[in-house]
Enzyme design. Structure first.
Site, PDB file in Angstrom:
ATOM      1  N   ASN A 175      20.252  -7.947  -5.982  1.00  0.00           N
ATOM      2  CA  ASN A 175      21.293  -8.712  -6.430  1.00  0.00           C
ATOM      3  C   ASN A 175      22.464  -8.643  -5.321  1.00  0.00           C
ATOM      4  O   ASN A 175      23.222  -9.626  -5.310  1.00  0.00           O
ATOM      5  CB  ASN A 175      22.084  -8.408  -7.716  1.00  0.00           C
ATOM      6  CG  ASN A 175      20.989  -8.949  -8.808  1.00  0.00           C
ATOM      7  OD1 ASN A 175      20.312  -9.876  -8.734  1.00  0.00           O
ATOM      8  ND2 ASN A 175      21.240  -8.022 -10.024  1.00  0.00           N
ATOM      9  N   GLU A 188      13.699  -1.782  -9.941  1.00  0.00           N
ATOM     10  CA  GLU A 188      14.619  -1.130  -8.961  1.00  0.00           C
ATOM     11  C   GLU A 188      14.893   0.221  -9.864  1.00  0.00           C
ATOM     12  O   GLU A 188      15.405   0.307 -11.227  1.00  0.00           O
ATOM     13  CB  GLU A 188      15.981  -1.819  -8.820  1.00  0.00           C
ATOM     14  CG  GLU A 188      15.733  -2.858  -7.934  1.00  0.00           C
ATOM     15  CD  GLU A 188      17.056  -3.628  -7.641  1.00  0.00           C
ATOM     16  OE1 GLU A 188      17.216  -4.139  -6.735  1.00  0.00           O
ATOM     17  OE2 GLU A 188      18.026  -3.541  -8.384  1.00  0.00           O
ATOM     18  N   HIS A 222      15.694  -0.915 -13.612  1.00  0.00           N
ATOM     19  CA  HIS A 222      16.204  -2.094 -13.651  1.00  0.00           C
ATOM     20  C   HIS A 222      15.255  -3.133 -13.450  1.00  0.00           C
ATOM     21  O   HIS A 222      14.526  -3.467 -12.428  1.00  0.00           O
ATOM     22  CB  HIS A 222      17.167  -2.375 -12.503  1.00  0.00           C
ATOM     23  CG  HIS A 222      17.892  -3.896 -12.342  1.00  0.00           C
ATOM     24  ND1 HIS A 222      18.031  -4.513 -11.254  1.00  0.00           N
ATOM     25  CD2 HIS A 222      17.894  -4.691 -13.427  1.00  0.00           C
ATOM     26  CE1 HIS A 222      18.694  -5.604 -11.550  1.00  0.00           C
ATOM     27  NE2 HIS A 222      18.477  -5.817 -12.740  1.00  0.00           N
ATOM     28  N   SER A 231      22.165  -4.431 -14.895  1.00  0.00           N
ATOM     29  CA  SER A 231      21.945  -5.017 -13.906  1.00  0.00           C
ATOM     30  C   SER A 231      23.383  -4.944 -12.850  1.00  0.00           C
ATOM     31  O   SER A 231      23.078  -5.152 -11.741  1.00  0.00           O
ATOM     32  CB  SER A 231      21.574  -6.493 -13.701  1.00  0.00           C
ATOM     33  OG  SER A 231      22.210  -7.280 -15.000  1.00  0.00           O
ATOM     34  N   VAL A 253      23.622  -5.310 -24.680  1.00  0.00           N
ATOM     35  CA  VAL A 253      24.206  -6.227 -23.959  1.00  0.00           C
ATOM     36  C   VAL A 253      25.142  -5.418 -22.778  1.00  0.00           C
ATOM     37  O   VAL A 253      25.220  -4.217 -22.682  1.00  0.00           O
ATOM     38  CB  VAL A 253      25.365  -6.761 -24.654  1.00  0.00           C
ATOM     39  CG1 VAL A 253      24.806  -7.872 -25.686  1.00  0.00           C
ATOM     40  CG2 VAL A 253      26.009  -5.557 -25.736  1.00  0.00           C
ATOM     41  N   GLU A 254      25.345  -6.315 -21.781  1.00  0.00           N
ATOM     42  CA  GLU A 254      26.013  -5.878 -20.482  1.00  0.00           C
ATOM     43  C   GLU A 254      27.553  -5.390 -20.651  1.00  0.00           C
ATOM     44  O   GLU A 254      28.292  -6.101 -20.352  1.00  0.00           O
ATOM     45  CB  GLU A 254      25.791  -6.790 -19.371  1.00  0.00           C
ATOM     46  CG  GLU A 254      26.168  -6.177 -17.751  1.00  0.00           C
ATOM     47  CD  GLU A 254      25.071  -5.200 -17.507  1.00  0.00           C
ATOM     48  OE1 GLU A 254      24.167  -4.508 -18.099  1.00  0.00           O
ATOM     49  OE2 GLU A 254      25.245  -4.989 -16.302  1.00  0.00           O
ATOM     50  N   ASP A 280       0.866  -1.105   0.012  1.00  0.00           N
ATOM     51  CA  ASP A 280       0.062   0.071  -0.080  1.00  0.00           C
ATOM     52  C   ASP A 280       0.787   1.316  -0.169  1.00  0.00           C
ATOM     53  O   ASP A 280       0.530   2.186  -0.867  1.00  0.00           O
ATOM     54  CB  ASP A 280      -0.749   0.035   1.328  1.00  0.00           C
ATOM     55  CG  ASP A 280      -2.240   1.154   1.233  1.00  0.00           C
ATOM     56  OD1 ASP A 280      -2.856   0.977   0.300  1.00  0.00           O
ATOM     57  OD2 ASP A 280      -2.078   1.894   2.203  1.00  0.00           O
TER      58      ASP A 280
HETATM   59  P1  NAD Z   1      20.351 -10.026 -24.635  1.00  0.00           P
HETATM   60  O1  NAD Z   1      21.713 -10.726 -25.028  1.00  0.00           O
HETATM   61  O2  NAD Z   1      19.060 -11.190 -24.652  1.00  0.00           O
HETATM   62  O3  NAD Z   1      19.812  -9.036 -25.474  1.00  0.00           O
HETATM   63  C1  NAD Z   1      20.660  -7.792 -25.688  1.00  0.00           C
HETATM   64  C2  NAD Z   1      20.333  -7.553 -27.314  1.00  0.00           C
HETATM   65  O4  NAD Z   1      21.078  -6.239 -27.673  1.00  0.00           O
HETATM   66  C3  NAD Z   1      20.690  -8.222 -28.293  1.00  0.00           C
HETATM   67  O5  NAD Z   1      19.804  -8.596 -29.018  1.00  0.00           O
HETATM   68  C4  NAD Z   1      21.958  -7.693 -29.049  1.00  0.00           C
HETATM   69  O6  NAD Z   1      21.900  -7.773 -30.260  1.00  0.00           O
HETATM   70  C5  NAD Z   1      21.375  -6.104 -28.646  1.00  0.00           C
HETATM   71  N1  NAD Z   1      22.358  -5.067 -28.853  1.00  0.00           N
HETATM   72  C6  NAD Z   1      23.720  -5.340 -28.722  1.00  0.00           C
HETATM   73  N2  NAD Z   1      24.201  -4.278 -29.016  1.00  0.00           N
HETATM   74  C7  NAD Z   1      23.573  -3.270 -29.318  1.00  0.00           C
HETATM   75  C8  NAD Z   1      23.300  -1.893 -29.743  1.00  0.00           C
HETATM   76  N3  NAD Z   1      24.337  -1.330 -30.094  1.00  0.00           N
HETATM   77  N4  NAD Z   1      22.403  -1.530 -30.012  1.00  0.00           N
HETATM   78  C9  NAD Z   1      21.198  -2.073 -30.191  1.00  0.00           C
HETATM   79  N5  NAD Z   1      20.951  -3.252 -29.706  1.00  0.00           N
HETATM   80  C10 NAD Z   1      22.094  -3.961 -29.344  1.00  0.00           C
HETATM   81  O7  NAD Z   1      20.174  -9.415 -22.947  1.00  0.00           O
HETATM   82  P2  NAD Z   1      19.317  -9.370 -22.050  1.00  0.00           P
HETATM   83  O8  NAD Z   1      19.490 -10.363 -21.204  1.00  0.00           O
HETATM   84  O9  NAD Z   1      18.001  -8.530 -22.682  1.00  0.00           O
HETATM   85  O10 NAD Z   1      20.205  -8.108 -21.273  1.00  0.00           O
HETATM   86  C11 NAD Z   1      19.994  -6.616 -21.647  1.00  0.00           C
HETATM   87  C12 NAD Z   1      20.314  -5.812 -20.627  1.00  0.00           C
HETATM   88  O11 NAD Z   1      19.311  -6.002 -19.345  1.00  0.00           O
HETATM   89  C13 NAD Z   1      21.961  -6.042 -19.933  1.00  0.00           C
HETATM   90  O12 NAD Z   1      22.426  -5.002 -19.526  1.00  0.00           O
HETATM   91  C14 NAD Z   1      21.749  -7.031 -18.723  1.00  0.00           C
HETATM   92  O13 NAD Z   1      22.326  -6.801 -17.692  1.00  0.00           O
HETATM   93  C15 NAD Z   1      20.257  -6.350 -18.169  1.00  0.00           C
HETATM   94  N6  NAD Z   1      19.386  -7.299 -17.366  1.00  0.00           N
HETATM   95  C16 NAD Z   1      19.319  -8.746 -17.908  1.00  0.00           C
HETATM   96  C17 NAD Z   1      18.482  -9.658 -17.012  1.00  0.00           C
HETATM   97  C18 NAD Z   1      18.331 -10.855 -17.441  1.00  0.00           C
HETATM   98  O14 NAD Z   1      18.218 -11.611 -16.474  1.00  0.00           O
HETATM   99  N7  NAD Z   1      18.730 -11.615 -18.484  1.00  0.00           N
HETATM  100  C19 NAD Z   1      17.700  -9.139 -15.837  1.00  0.00           C
HETATM  101  C20 NAD Z   1      18.018  -7.872 -15.581  1.00  0.00           C
HETATM  102  C21 NAD Z   1      18.513  -6.938 -16.243  1.00  0.00           C
END
Ligand code: NAD
Length: 711
Positions: A502, A464, A452, A431, A403-404, A297
C-alpha cells in the site's frame, strides 16, 4: 559426481534407467545428468539382444521437473551460436531414444514438464500413471522461451499440430486422461503397475513393429494443406495476442516455428527450432521472467527470519475474529487446506453470512457451477462458527480481522489475550494500523504479528507478515510457515506506515489524481498503465478498491509523509457525493449497465473541473514516468528505512500484490534495466513536483557508484 541415473535390468532384455537425483526433491536435467544419460545410451547401444529401454523416476510425484534453470542463468549472455549448439546437442542426445536398436518407453508418474517432457516425447512410447500429481506440459513460454530440445518438432508429429500449438503456446500442463485422449500416451495405469505396463508395451511393440513405422512417419513433414495451416495460424495467433497483448513474445515465436516447420522433414525443423530458441534466450522478457521464477523459488525457501535454527510452531487450528470480507476469505483459505477454523463476529447475522460464504467458496465446484455436496459436508466438519471466547482462544493461531478501528481491535485483544495458551500467536489483518502500536497494551507483544492478506483472499497469493518492534523470530517464522501452508507467498516486513504494497501503491495512485487535475484524460492515464503492463489502470483501480477506502488509506499515508502526499480534493468530493466506485454503481466510471462493467461517465467532468489546474496534453511516456517513478522512489525509501529486508521481497510483493508486470521482472529489476543514472535523468523534468519526485539518497548514491539493486 554423484550418480543421478541408475541402470538396471528388471528382465534380461529390458533396460531400466531410473532417475533419482540424490538429496533433491525433484529430478532436474542438468548438464551432468545429460552426460550421464549419454553414457548409459552408449553402453546400451552396444548391448546385443535388448528389446526395450524404460525411463522412470524414483521420486514420488515427480518424473522430471525440467532443465536446470541455474545453468540457464549462468549462460544467459552466451553468444547465439552457443545456444543453437546447446539445443542441437539436446536433439542429438534425446534423438537417440528414437533411433536405438530397441523400443524406448517413458514411464511417467508425477510431474513431467519442460526438458522432461521433451525427453519423454523423444521416446518411442509414453505411458502415464493415474496419480493425482501426474501432468505433462511445456511451460517454457512462461519463462519467455519455447521448447528447444525437439518439443516443437516431435509434439506436432505425435499429437497433431493443433494439440501441439495449444500445449506449447499456452504453456499449461495436461493430466494423464487428456494426454491419453490426444494420443500422447499409450496407456494410463495405477502408479504401482507403471513398470509392468511399460514392459508389456515393449513386448507389444516388438511383436507389432508399429514403433518402427512411427519412427519413419515422425521424421517426415506433417501433411497439412496451406488452407489448414492458414486457418490454424490465424485462430491461434488471435488467441495468443488476446492473452499476451503483445507483451510476451515467446508464444508467437513458438507458433511461427510450429507453422513454418510443419511442412519440413524433422531434421531441418530441429535446426529452425534451435535458431528460434536462441533468439528468445537472453532476451529482456526471458531475463525478466527468469527473475520472477527465482524470486518465487527463493520465497518458497525463505523461513522469514535470518537467524539460524528458529523453528516455526505447528499451527493445527485457527481462529478468525470478524467474519466480513477478509475474515471469511482467510477462513476459507485455511479450511481449503484442512486447517480447522473457529470463526466469530460481533453481529450474529454477519457470522451466519460469513460462515455460509466460507462453505460456498470451499465447496464450489467449477463443473457444477455451484457447491459440491460432498465437499460441503467435509468443510462443515472443519468450520466452527462460535461466539464463545474460550473456544476461540484455544487455537494455535488467532487472526483478528474486525473493523479497521484501533479501539475495537484493542478491546478484542484485551478480552482474548488472557485466555490464550502460552504458545499461541495473536495476529492482526490490519491494513493501516502500525503493528507496534496495536501491540502496546499486550502482555506478550512477542507473540503478536501482522498477517496482512489481500482482497480477494481467494485470488491474491501475497501475504505481508509484519514484524512489530517486539515480535519474536519464532512468531514471524510461524506466521510465514502458516501462510505457506494455506498456499500463500508471505513476504516479511518491518513495521511502517502502509507496510509495503500500500505504501508503494499510494504514490502511484496519488499521481494519477494529480494528473487528472492537471488536465490529463482518464482514458490516457489508464491506457499508459496498461501499456506498461499493469492489469488495469489506476483510475479503474480506484473504482475497484472503493474511493472511501482509498481516501482513508491516503489520510494515513499523508499523516506519515506530509511532505510527499497532499490531500486530493477530487477524491474527497467524489466520496462526499457518494461516488464510492463499483460497489456504489458509480465512481470515476459508471457501472449502471447490464454487465456492471465500467463505462465512461460525463458526470465526472464537473468534479474534475472543480480541481482543475489547467488543461494540457500528456504524452504516454510522461504519464508512465509520473506513475512509476514516484513508486520507484518510494521503494528506495522502503529499502533505506529497512522496512523491506531485500530487493527481491519488494519485487515479488508488487508482482503478487498489485499485478506489476512479470515481463518486466519486478519494479527494481525494471529499474536496473534502465540504470540509476538514466532514472535520475528521467526524474529531472519532474523536479517542479517537489519532494515527492526528488531523487533519494539511495538513488543518487547508486548513480554515483554505478551500482544496481540486484547484485
Ligand atoms: P468488514 O467490514 O467486511 O468485516 C469486519 C467484520 O468485523 C464485520 O462483520 C463486523 O461485524 C466485525 N466486527 C466488528 N467488531 C467486532 C468485534 N469486536 N468482534 C468481532 N467481530 C467484529 O471488513 P473487512 O474488509 O473484512 O476488513 C477487516 C480487516 O481487514 C480490517 O482491519 C481491514 O483493514 C483489513 N483489510 C481489509 C482489506 C479489504 O480490502 N477489505 C484488505 C486487507 C486488510
Amino acid at each position: 559426481m554423484a550418480e543421478t541415473i541408475k541402470l538396471s535390468f528388471p528382465e534380461p532384455d529390458i533396460a531400466l534407467l531410473t532417475l533419482d537425483m540424490p538429496g533433491k526433491g525433484a529430478n532436474i536435467l542438468s548438464r551432468a545428468t545429460l552426460d550421464e544419460l549419454s553414457g548409459h545410451l552408449d553402453a546400451l547401444d552396444k548391448q546385443a539382444g535388448l528389446a526395450g529401454l524404460v525411463v522412470i523416476s524414483a521420486k514420488p510425484g515427480i518424473f522430471i521437473a525440467g532443465a536446470d534453470l541455474r545453468e540457464f542463468m549462468a549462460g544467459i549472455d552466451a553468444p547465439k551460436e552457443q545456444i543453437v549448439e546447446l539445443c542441437r546437442r539436446g536433439h542429438r542426445l534425446f534423438g537417440r531414444l528414437s533411433h536405438g536398436p530397441f523400443v524406448s518407453v517413458a514411464a511417467i508418474d508425477g510431474v513431467c514438464v519442460g526438458g522432461g517432457a521433451e525427453l519423454a516425447i523423444w521416446c518411442d512410447r509414453r505411458i502415464m500413471s493415474d496419480g493425482p500429481k501426474t501432468e505433462f506440459g511445456f511451460p517454457e513460454v512462461k519463462l519467455g522461451l519455447y521448447p528447444g530440445w525437439g518439443g516443437t518438432v516431435r509434439a506436432p508429429r505425435i499429437v497433431g499440430l493443433g494439440n501441439a500449438v495449444e500445449l506449447i503456446t499456452g504453456g499449461e500442463s495436461i493430466d494423464a486422461r487428456a494426454a491419453f485422449k490426444m494420443g500422447l500416451v499409450s496407456d494410463v495405469v495405477p502408479a504401482d503397475k507403471l513398470l509392468a505396463a511399460a514392459v508389456g508395451l515393449v513386448r507389444d511393440e516388438q511383436a507389432s513393429k508399429q514403433y518402427l513405422k512411427d519412427r519413419q512417419a515422425w521424421r517426415a513433414p506433417i501433411g497439412l494443406s496451406d488452407t489448414e495451416l492458414g486457418f490454424l495460424g490465424a485462430t491461434a495467433s488471435a488467441v495468443i495476442r488476446q492473452q499476451t497483448k503483445g507483451q510476451y513474445p515467446a508464444p508467437e515465436a513458438a507458433l511461427e516455428t510450429l507453422l513454418e516447420t510443419a511442412g519440413q522433414e524433422a531434421e531441418p525443423a530441429l535446426v529452425r527450432e534451435a535458431q528460434g530458441m536462441a533468439a528468445l534466450f537472453g532476451s529482456p522478457v526471458n531475463r525478466a521472467l527468469l527473475n520472477v521464477f527465482f524470486l518465487t523459488d527463493r520465497n518458497k525457501r525463505d523461513s522469514g527470519v535470518s537467524r539460524e535454527g528458529v523453528a516455526a510452531r505447528p499451527i493445527n487450528s485457527l481462529s478468525v475474529l470478524g467474519a466480513g470480507i477478509m475474515g471469511s476469505g482467510i477462513a476459507s483459505a485455511a479450511v481449503k487446506r484442512d486447517v480447522p477454523v473457529f470463526l466469530t463476529d460481533a453481529r450474529p447475522e454477519a457470522l451466519e453470512k460469513g460462515a455460509k460464504g466460507v462453505l460456498d467458496e470451499v465447496a464450489f465446484n467449477k463443473k457444477l457451477k455451484g457447491p459440491d455436496p460432498q465437499k460441503v459436508i467435509q468443510a462443515a466438519g472443519l468450520l466452527h462458527a462460535t461466539s464463545v471466547d474460550a473456544e476461540l482462544a484455544a487455537s494455535d493461531l488467532v487472526i483478528e480481522a474486525v473493523v479497521e478501528n484501533i479501539d475495537v481491535k484493542r478491546q478484542v485483544y484485551a478480552r482474548l489475550e488472557p485466555l490464550l495458551r502460552a504458545d499461541a500467536i495473536l495476529a492482526s489483518n490490519t491494513s493501516t494500523i502500525p503493528i507496534t502500536q496495536l501491540a502496546e497494551k499486550l502482555k506478550s507483544p512477542e507473540r503478536f504479528v501482522g498477517i496482512h492478506f489481500f482482497n480477494p483472499v481467494r485470488r491474491m497469493k501475497l501475504v505481508e507478515v509484519i514484524r512489530g518492534e517486539k515480535t519474536s523470530d519464532e512468531t514471524v517464522a510461524t506466521a510465514v510457515a502458516f501462510a505457506k501452508r494455506i498456499g500463500k507467498s508471505p513476504v516479511v516486513l518491518n513495521d511502517g506506515p502502509g507496510f509495503l504494497v500500500n505504501r508503494l501503491l499510494l504514490p502511484y495512485m496519488n499521481e494519477a489524481l494529480e494528473m487528472l487535475c492537471e488536465g490529463a484524460e482518464i482514458k490516457a492515464i489508464d491506457r499508459a498503465a496498461r501499456a506498461f503492463g499493469m492489469p488495469m489502470g489506476p483510475i479503474e483501480l480506484y473504482d475497484m478498491v472503493g474511493l472511501d477506502t482509498a481516501l482513508y488509506a491516503g489520510q494515513v499515508m499523508r499523516d506519515a509523509f506530509p511532505d510527499r502526499i497532499g490531500a486530493s480534493p477530487l477524491l474527497a468530493d467524489l466520496v462526499k457525493a457518494g461516488r464510492l466506485g463499483q460497489k456504489a454503481g458509480a465512481g470515476f466510471f459508471s457501472f449502471k449497465n447490464k454487465k456492471g462493467k465500467p463505462e465512461p461517465d460525463p458526470a465526472i467532468d464537473s468534479f474534475i473541473a472543480a480541481c482543475a489546474r489547467g488543461k494540457r496534453a500528456f504524452t504516454q511516456e510522461e504519464i508512465t514516468a509520473r506513475l512509476f517513478l514516484p513508486m520507484l522512489l518510494e521503494a528506495t525509501r522502503v529499502l533505506e528505512s529497512g522496512v523491506a529486508r531485500d530487493v527481491r521481497d519488494v519485487d515479488l510483493a508488487l508482482i503478487f500484490g498489485i499485478g506489476f508486470p512479470p515481463f518486466k521482472g519486478g519494479l527494481l529489476f525494471w529499474a536496473d534495466t534502465l540504470g540509476a543514472a538514466k532514472i535520475l535523468e528521467m526524474l529531472r523534468p519532474l523536479e517542479p513536483l517537489g519532494p515527492r519526485a526528488a531523487p533519494t539518497p539511495m538513488l543518487l548514491e547508486m548513480a554515483k557508484a554505478g551500482t544496481k539493486f540486484y547484485t
